[in-house]
Design an enzyme around this catalytic site. Structure first.
Site, short mmCIF file in Angstrom:
data_model
loop_
_atom_site.label_atom_id
_atom_site.label_comp_id
_atom_site.label_asym_id
_atom_site.label_seq_id
_atom_site.Cartn_x
_atom_site.Cartn_y
_atom_site.Cartn_z
N ASP A 108 -40.02 76.03 -48.87
CA ASP A 108 -41.30 75.39 -49.14
C ASP A 108 -41.91 76.07 -50.37
OD1 ASP A 108 -41.05 73.78 -46.92
OD2 ASP A 108 -42.22 75.10 -45.62
N ASP B 37 -39.47 62.33 -39.80
CA ASP B 37 -40.09 63.23 -38.83
C ASP B 37 -40.48 62.38 -37.63
OD1 ASP B 37 -39.90 65.19 -40.76
OD2 ASP B 37 -41.98 65.03 -41.39
#
Length: 252
Positions: free
Chosen positions: A11, A130
């Site tokens: 990230d 997701d």
């Protein structure tokens, strides 16, 4: 047989690799290029960089970072986060990324998958899903970190994404993400029967056994992980050696 892939996920915020829980309490864990080089030397098959910067300046910083990554890393890497148009994808692919990952934007505008695949080819397009298993037992694709269910059902949405030109599906179970309690292997196995493109498993890895299970029982083609690598719980090389001892085909 195609070897299973191990993919560290980084990230990135304003050019630095960070790690937190649901993007809160972020900790700086290093320079994104240097960390990527470290994982490449350790035996990672690919890398995924996710831009979590919220500003346009952050996006520009990320594009410059992608150029540095392309110059400094000798394994394929995927970039995602905030890609909402063909122009966004083009900017990052032209900067040197090997693939782009799209999630919420693909749900809002499925034809984006067609557009990117038509221009660059399916091998450049990863559709991230997701999904959360709801009380009725149906897996729903979600947005906003799993908090907002959509009308997209996991399996039908994955099939549509493949038909539109996705080259891979990156599936994260939001029920398991962050729990370090393993993956829903039965769901991954069913997904592998529904589509023919590779599946990357994400979220829930807490041990070598968890990753081994999703690559065998779950029939995933690759496992993506972050914390277990960033915080030194296991190295990519040691993980692969243990998987090899379990007769799982990985590249050492």
């Amino acid at each position: 047989m195609v070897a299973k892939r191990i993919i560290p996920c980084l990230d990135v915020k304003e050019g630095r690799t960070v790690k937190g829980i649901n993007f809160v309490d972020l900790r700086d864990v290093g320079d994104a290029v240097e960390l990527g080089q470290h994982y490449a030397r350790a035996g990672a098959d690919e890398l995924v960089y996710l831009d979590i910067s919220a500003t346009r300046e952050g996006r520009n910083t990320f594009t410059r970072l992608v150029e540095r990554i392309a110059d400094g890393i000798n394994i394929p890497f995927t970039v995602g986060g905030g890609i909402s148009s063909l122009e966004d994808a083009a900017r990052l692919l032209d900067a040197g990324a090997d693939k782009i990952s799209i999630n919420s934007a693909a749900i809002a505008n499925p034809s984006l998958i067609d557009s990117i695949a038509a221009r660059y080819g399916s091998q450049f397009v990863v559709v991230a899903i997701d999904a959360r298993c709801m009380d009725d037992g149906i897996w729903r694709a979600t947005t906003h970190g799993g908090s907002r269910p959509t009308d997209k059902e996991l399996f039908s949405w994955a099939r549509e994404a493949q038909q539109r030109g996705a080259g891979e599906i990156l599936f994260t179970s939001m029920n398991h993400d962050g729990t370090r309690s393993g993956y829903p292997c039965d769901t991954f196995a069913r997904l592998s029967e529904e589509i023919t493109i590779p599946i990357i498993a994400s979220g829930g890895a807490g041990s070598v056994k968890d990753i081994a299970d999703v690559l065998t029982v779950g029939r995933a083609d690759a496992a993506l992980a972050a914390s277990i690598f960033h915080f030194g719980e296991i190295t990519v090389g040691d993980l692969k050696k243990e998987l090899k001892q379990m007769n799982i085909d990985v590249r050492l």
